[in-house]
Write a protein that holds these residues in place. Sequence first.
Motif, PDB file in Angstrom:
ATOM      1  N   PRO A 441       0.840  -1.195   0.000  1.00  0.00           N
ATOM      2  CA  PRO A 441       0.000   0.000   0.000  1.00  0.00           C
ATOM      3  C   PRO A 441       0.881   1.252   0.000  1.00  0.00           C
ATOM      4  O   PRO A 441       1.940   1.278   0.639  1.00  0.00           O
ATOM      5  CB  PRO A 441      -0.786  -0.115   1.312  1.00  0.00           C
ATOM      6  N   LEU A 442       0.458   2.277  -0.728  1.00  0.00           N
ATOM      7  CA  LEU A 442       1.216   3.525  -0.738  1.00  0.00           C
ATOM      8  C   LEU A 442       1.044   4.263   0.588  1.00  0.00           C
ATOM      9  O   LEU A 442       1.976   4.878   1.104  1.00  0.00           O
ATOM     10  CB  LEU A 442       0.754   4.409  -1.899  1.00  0.00           C
ATOM     11  N   PHE A 443      -0.173   4.169   1.158  1.00  0.00           N
ATOM     12  CA  PHE A 443      -0.487   4.847   2.413  1.00  0.00           C
ATOM     13  C   PHE A 443      -0.937   3.840   3.462  1.00  0.00           C
ATOM     14  O   PHE A 443      -1.452   2.773   3.127  1.00  0.00           O
ATOM     15  CB  PHE A 443      -1.635   5.852   2.219  1.00  0.00           C
ATOM     16  N   GLU A 444      -0.773   4.194   4.707  1.00  0.00           N
ATOM     17  CA  GLU A 444      -1.416   3.470   5.798  1.00  0.00           C
ATOM     18  C   GLU A 444      -2.003   4.495   6.752  1.00  0.00           C
ATOM     19  O   GLU A 444      -1.460   5.592   6.920  1.00  0.00           O
ATOM     20  CB  GLU A 444      -0.442   2.538   6.517  1.00  0.00           C
ATOM     21  N   TYR A 445      -3.136   4.128   7.382  1.00  0.00           N
ATOM     22  CA  TYR A 445      -3.811   5.084   8.254  1.00  0.00           C
ATOM     23  C   TYR A 445      -3.219   5.028   9.656  1.00  0.00           C
ATOM     24  O   TYR A 445      -3.089   3.957  10.250  1.00  0.00           O
ATOM     25  CB  TYR A 445      -5.314   4.798   8.323  1.00  0.00           C
ATOM     26  N   SER A 446      -2.834   6.188  10.162  1.00  0.00           N
ATOM     27  CA  SER A 446      -2.282   6.287  11.510  1.00  0.00           C
ATOM     28  C   SER A 446      -3.389   6.690  12.476  1.00  0.00           C
ATOM     29  O   SER A 446      -3.927   7.803  12.377  1.00  0.00           O
ATOM     30  CB  SER A 446      -1.151   7.321  11.555  1.00  0.00           C
ATOM     31  N   GLU A 447      -3.741   5.759  13.386  1.00  0.00           N
ATOM     32  CA  GLU A 447      -4.764   6.077  14.390  1.00  0.00           C
ATOM     33  C   GLU A 447      -4.282   7.202  15.290  1.00  0.00           C
ATOM     34  O   GLU A 447      -5.066   8.063  15.721  1.00  0.00           O
ATOM     35  CB  GLU A 447      -5.059   4.828  15.247  1.00  0.00           C
ATOM     36  N   GLU A 448      -2.974   7.203  15.576  1.00  0.00           N
ATOM     37  CA  GLU A 448      -2.407   8.205  16.468  1.00  0.00           C
ATOM     38  C   GLU A 448      -2.492   9.601  15.863  1.00  0.00           C
ATOM     39  O   GLU A 448      -2.878  10.567  16.527  1.00  0.00           O
ATOM     40  CB  GLU A 448      -0.937   7.855  16.755  1.00  0.00           C
ATOM     41  N   GLN A 449      -2.144   9.723  14.565  1.00  0.00           N
ATOM     42  CA  GLN A 449      -2.155  11.042  13.915  1.00  0.00           C
ATOM     43  C   GLN A 449      -3.487  11.360  13.245  1.00  0.00           C
ATOM     44  O   GLN A 449      -3.697  12.477  12.775  1.00  0.00           O
ATOM     45  CB  GLN A 449      -1.033  11.113  12.873  1.00  0.00           C
ATOM     46  N   GLU A 450      -4.382  10.328  13.182  1.00  0.00           N
ATOM     47  CA  GLU A 450      -5.694  10.473  12.555  1.00  0.00           C
ATOM     48  C   GLU A 450      -5.578  10.974  11.113  1.00  0.00           C
ATOM     49  O   GLU A 450      -6.277  11.884  10.678  1.00  0.00           O
ATOM     50  CB  GLU A 450      -6.586  11.408  13.380  1.00  0.00           C
ATOM     51  N   ARG A 451      -4.654  10.399  10.380  1.00  0.00           N
ATOM     52  CA  ARG A 451      -4.481  10.752   8.966  1.00  0.00           C
ATOM     53  C   ARG A 451      -3.717   9.633   8.274  1.00  0.00           C
ATOM     54  O   ARG A 451      -3.128   8.764   8.922  1.00  0.00           O
ATOM     55  CB  ARG A 451      -3.716  12.072   8.813  1.00  0.00           C
ATOM     56  N   PHE A 452      -3.754   9.685   6.939  1.00  0.00           N
ATOM     57  CA  PHE A 452      -2.938   8.746   6.171  1.00  0.00           C
ATOM     58  C   PHE A 452      -1.484   9.219   6.167  1.00  0.00           C
ATOM     59  O   PHE A 452      -1.198  10.410   6.040  1.00  0.00           O
ATOM     60  CB  PHE A 452      -3.450   8.641   4.726  1.00  0.00           C
ATOM     61  N   VAL A 453      -0.557   8.257   6.323  1.00  0.00           N
ATOM     62  CA  VAL A 453       0.872   8.545   6.251  1.00  0.00           C
ATOM     63  C   VAL A 453       1.488   7.615   5.209  1.00  0.00           C
ATOM     64  O   VAL A 453       0.889   6.619   4.809  1.00  0.00           O
ATOM     65  CB  VAL A 453       1.568   8.338   7.620  1.00  0.00           C
ATOM     66  N   SER A 454       2.692   7.932   4.769  1.00  0.00           N
ATOM     67  CA  SER A 454       3.386   7.068   3.805  1.00  0.00           C
ATOM     68  C   SER A 454       3.778   5.763   4.472  1.00  0.00           C
ATOM     69  O   SER A 454       4.323   5.767   5.579  1.00  0.00           O
ATOM     70  CB  SER A 454       4.666   7.752   3.311  1.00  0.00           C
ATOM     71  N   MET A 455       3.508   4.639   3.809  1.00  0.00           N
ATOM     72  CA  MET A 455       3.974   3.367   4.348  1.00  0.00           C
ATOM     73  C   MET A 455       5.498   3.303   4.260  1.00  0.00           C
ATOM     74  O   MET A 455       6.147   2.757   5.149  1.00  0.00           O
ATOM     75  CB  MET A 455       3.340   2.187   3.623  1.00  0.00           C
ATOM     76  N   HIS A 456       6.078   3.859   3.200  1.00  0.00           N
ATOM     77  CA  HIS A 456       7.535   3.881   3.071  1.00  0.00           C
ATOM     78  C   HIS A 456       8.044   5.317   3.226  1.00  0.00           C
ATOM     79  O   HIS A 456       8.490   5.706   4.277  1.00  0.00           O
ATOM     80  CB  HIS A 456       7.963   3.253   1.743  1.00  0.00           C
ATOM     81  N   HIS A 457       7.983   6.121   2.186  1.00  0.00           N
ATOM     82  CA  HIS A 457       8.317   7.537   2.296  1.00  0.00           C
ATOM     83  C   HIS A 457       7.575   8.275   1.187  1.00  0.00           C
ATOM     84  O   HIS A 457       7.052   7.656   0.249  1.00  0.00           O
ATOM     85  CB  HIS A 457       9.830   7.777   2.231  1.00  0.00           C
ATOM     86  N   PRO A 458       7.485   9.613   1.280  1.00  0.00           N
ATOM     87  CA  PRO A 458       6.610  10.345   0.355  1.00  0.00           C
ATOM     88  C   PRO A 458       7.130  10.459  -1.067  1.00  0.00           C
ATOM     89  O   PRO A 458       6.522  11.137  -1.886  1.00  0.00           O
ATOM     90  CB  PRO A 458       6.503  11.736   1.006  1.00  0.00           C
ATOM     91  N   PHE A 459       8.241   9.789  -1.395  1.00  0.00           N
ATOM     92  CA  PHE A 459       8.789   9.862  -2.751  1.00  0.00           C
ATOM     93  C   PHE A 459       8.579   8.551  -3.500  1.00  0.00           C
ATOM     94  O   PHE A 459       9.158   8.332  -4.568  1.00  0.00           O
ATOM     95  CB  PHE A 459      10.281  10.213  -2.684  1.00  0.00           C
ATOM     96  N   THR A 460       7.756   7.654  -2.937  1.00  0.00           N
ATOM     97  CA  THR A 460       7.486   6.357  -3.562  1.00  0.00           C
ATOM     98  C   THR A 460       6.415   6.511  -4.634  1.00  0.00           C
ATOM     99  O   THR A 460       5.363   7.097  -4.395  1.00  0.00           O
ATOM    100  CB  THR A 460       7.030   5.340  -2.501  1.00  0.00           C
ATOM    101  N   SER A 472      -9.874   9.217  -4.720  1.00  0.00           N
ATOM    102  CA  SER A 472     -11.106   8.558  -4.270  1.00  0.00           C
ATOM    103  C   SER A 472     -10.908   7.550  -3.146  1.00  0.00           C
ATOM    104  O   SER A 472     -11.773   7.408  -2.279  1.00  0.00           O
ATOM    105  CB  SER A 472     -11.784   7.851  -5.459  1.00  0.00           C
ATOM    106  N   ASP A 473      -9.768   6.836  -3.124  1.00  0.00           N
ATOM    107  CA  ASP A 473      -9.599   5.759  -2.135  1.00  0.00           C
ATOM    108  C   ASP A 473      -8.114   5.568  -1.823  1.00  0.00           C
ATOM    109  O   ASP A 473      -7.462   4.684  -2.369  1.00  0.00           O
ATOM    110  CB  ASP A 473     -10.209   4.460  -2.675  1.00  0.00           C
ATOM    111  N   LEU A 474      -7.588   6.393  -0.917  1.00  0.00           N
ATOM    112  CA  LEU A 474      -6.157   6.356  -0.625  1.00  0.00           C
ATOM    113  C   LEU A 474      -5.712   4.996  -0.114  1.00  0.00           C
ATOM    114  O   LEU A 474      -4.614   4.530  -0.427  1.00  0.00           O
ATOM    115  CB  LEU A 474      -5.794   7.423   0.422  1.00  0.00           C
ATOM    116  N   GLY A 475      -6.556   4.344   0.672  1.00  0.00           N
ATOM    117  CA  GLY A 475      -6.187   3.061   1.252  1.00  0.00           C
ATOM    118  C   GLY A 475      -6.002   1.970   0.221  1.00  0.00           C
ATOM    119  O   GLY A 475      -5.365   0.941   0.506  1.00  0.00           O
ATOM    120  N   ALA A 476      -6.544   2.159  -0.981  1.00  0.00           N
ATOM    121  CA  ALA A 476      -6.454   1.126  -2.024  1.00  0.00           C
ATOM    122  C   ALA A 476      -5.297   1.362  -2.987  1.00  0.00           C
ATOM    123  O   ALA A 476      -5.041   0.526  -3.858  1.00  0.00           O
ATOM    124  CB  ALA A 476      -7.770   1.073  -2.812  1.00  0.00           C
ATOM    125  N   VAL A 477      -4.598   2.490  -2.852  1.00  0.00           N
ATOM    126  CA  VAL A 477      -3.514   2.802  -3.793  1.00  0.00           C
ATOM    127  C   VAL A 477      -2.303   1.927  -3.496  1.00  0.00           C
ATOM    128  O   VAL A 477      -1.799   1.891  -2.372  1.00  0.00           O
ATOM    129  CB  VAL A 477      -3.116   4.292  -3.700  1.00  0.00           C
TER     130      VAL A 477
END
Length: 598
Positions: A441-460, A472-477
């Motif tokens: 996945p490109l993103f994963e949801y952070s419960e702590e930050q309450e937002r999507f963050v990069s699973m690896h880094h923002p240049f992937t 439309s669906d960040l979790g599916a990218v």
Amino acid sequence: MAESMKGLHRSHRCTEVSNENIGQEVTVMGWVQKRRNLGSLIFIDLRDRSGILQLVFDDSTSDAEVLKKANELRSEYVIAATGIVRKRDGAVNNDLKTGDIEIDVKTLRILSESETPPFPIEENSNTKEELRLKYRYLDLRRPDMQRNLILRSKVTTFMRKFLENEGFIEIETPMLTKSTPEGARDYLVPSRVHPGNFYALPQSPQLFKQLLMCSGYDRYLQIVKCFRDEDLRADRQPEFTQVDMELSFVDIDDVIDVNERLLKSLFKEVLDVDIELPIKRMTYKEAMERYGSDKPDTRFGMELVNVSDVVKDCEFGVFANAIKDGGTVRGINATGQGNMPRKKIDKLVEFVKGIGLKGLAYIQIADDGSIKSSFAKFMKDEEMDALIKAMDGKNGDLLLFAADKTKLVFDCLGALRLELADQMGIIDEDKFNFLWVTEFPLFEYSEEQERFVSMHHPFTMPMEEDLDLLDSDLGAVRSKAYDIVLNGYELGGGSVRIHQGDIQEKMFEKLGFTKEDAHERFGFLLDAFKYGVPPHAGLAFGLDRLIMLMAKRDNIREVIAFPKVKDASCLMTDAPNVVDEKQMEELCLASTYVEEKE
């Protein structure tokens, strides 16, 4: 009293002396491993990094001064001995490379005396690790530790040569850089020249190696120290070494190809192990579904089975409610463990509770086919039969089930299958099972930050077919990221990088950065990308972890010369430690911790 080296030169390391040298005079130097005094004969086992060689002091051939010195020798004395190589008169020691020869010593110098060491300098020491690390310089004399570090040297030398032949250029990047807090915590270094400002020690050379691609270096390599201020585990350290690479004008297959050939050549050269190419690939989704892990150990089966559809209508609330709440019910079959005592099952329950699961449901199928279950009373006979069939349960099997949010179920069953495999002794320790895990996945949801963050880094780079999902669906990218896994450990990871400005801007936007935020953090990289950036991708191996697995150790501290312990401290040097007030003043620093303590 210690003597000098004046006029003395070592001719051989201990195990470089062989039958070919019989009758010749040699000079060897090292540490006294053991002394045996038989009256007319004194035997000394001399040790250096190559191994052990027997020295003999014979009252019929050695003069009185030499015999006197030989009698003074104790374990860990450093000596130099000159004598004639001869066949052993006594029993041959087949466990030693030099087991059929010895040196009849004519001259002896005691170069350094030694106090009695706090533990024996011997192979496979049972000494507590804390004591070994406090006296690490002694621990590193032990033959198994020396083999580990020599292996490490061989591996790095081979990798450098291989990658150089593949067109890679080794370039050093800075140790003092800018903090870009996105991911693990940085180690910070205060600046004396710029009061109130801090450098960060690099978690990775990521941004610099991408800049080198902008600079036209095409293929970059570095074996480099990196730093992360995070909680330690057996396979982590606050400072660690990466074999870091970046390549221009490539896509996923190009990066995988060069690294597969590197691994095949390395394992053949260093361990004489054949790796079959191509290495199997598995998507992140498949790895999680089958093994509950994005770094699965594929040396054994015991794969996860999704039984949600089988139990969704049952009256067992734990199962039904988990599915109703959007979760899942999955199980593993511990083949042949149907007679496991209840106490051991309870320990497995406690094991998964430690990861966050509320409990485990189980079915024990005895050898005669009778069933014990923690939830049978809530199930109809046909439902229980269907569940056992779905799990391929047979007489003598133990079926274990987890029901909760899907991610938690994966985490718990993924860890449980490893724990069970270890208890059952079903892992072939001689196997090296490699696997590429792709399409993270490109993103994963952070419960702590309450937002999507990069699973690896923002240049992937996202997978091209998923670009429309960014709106439309960040979790599916899915991302063009790939990890190389060995025996359940992430050995290395990398990705194709974003080199198009519009996609990079969209990525920052979805991560919640304003244009100002993005430029504040990564402005130098974004500016460089305005001047023609090639498509590029890279990968970094964790060198410490690679050596740990090649040496068949279960802790990376065994393959690092001077490691830290779990609280990131060094037992030998007592680091970290306080610094004097003058240094603090020069850096415009004060410790609030000290003030609170007072």
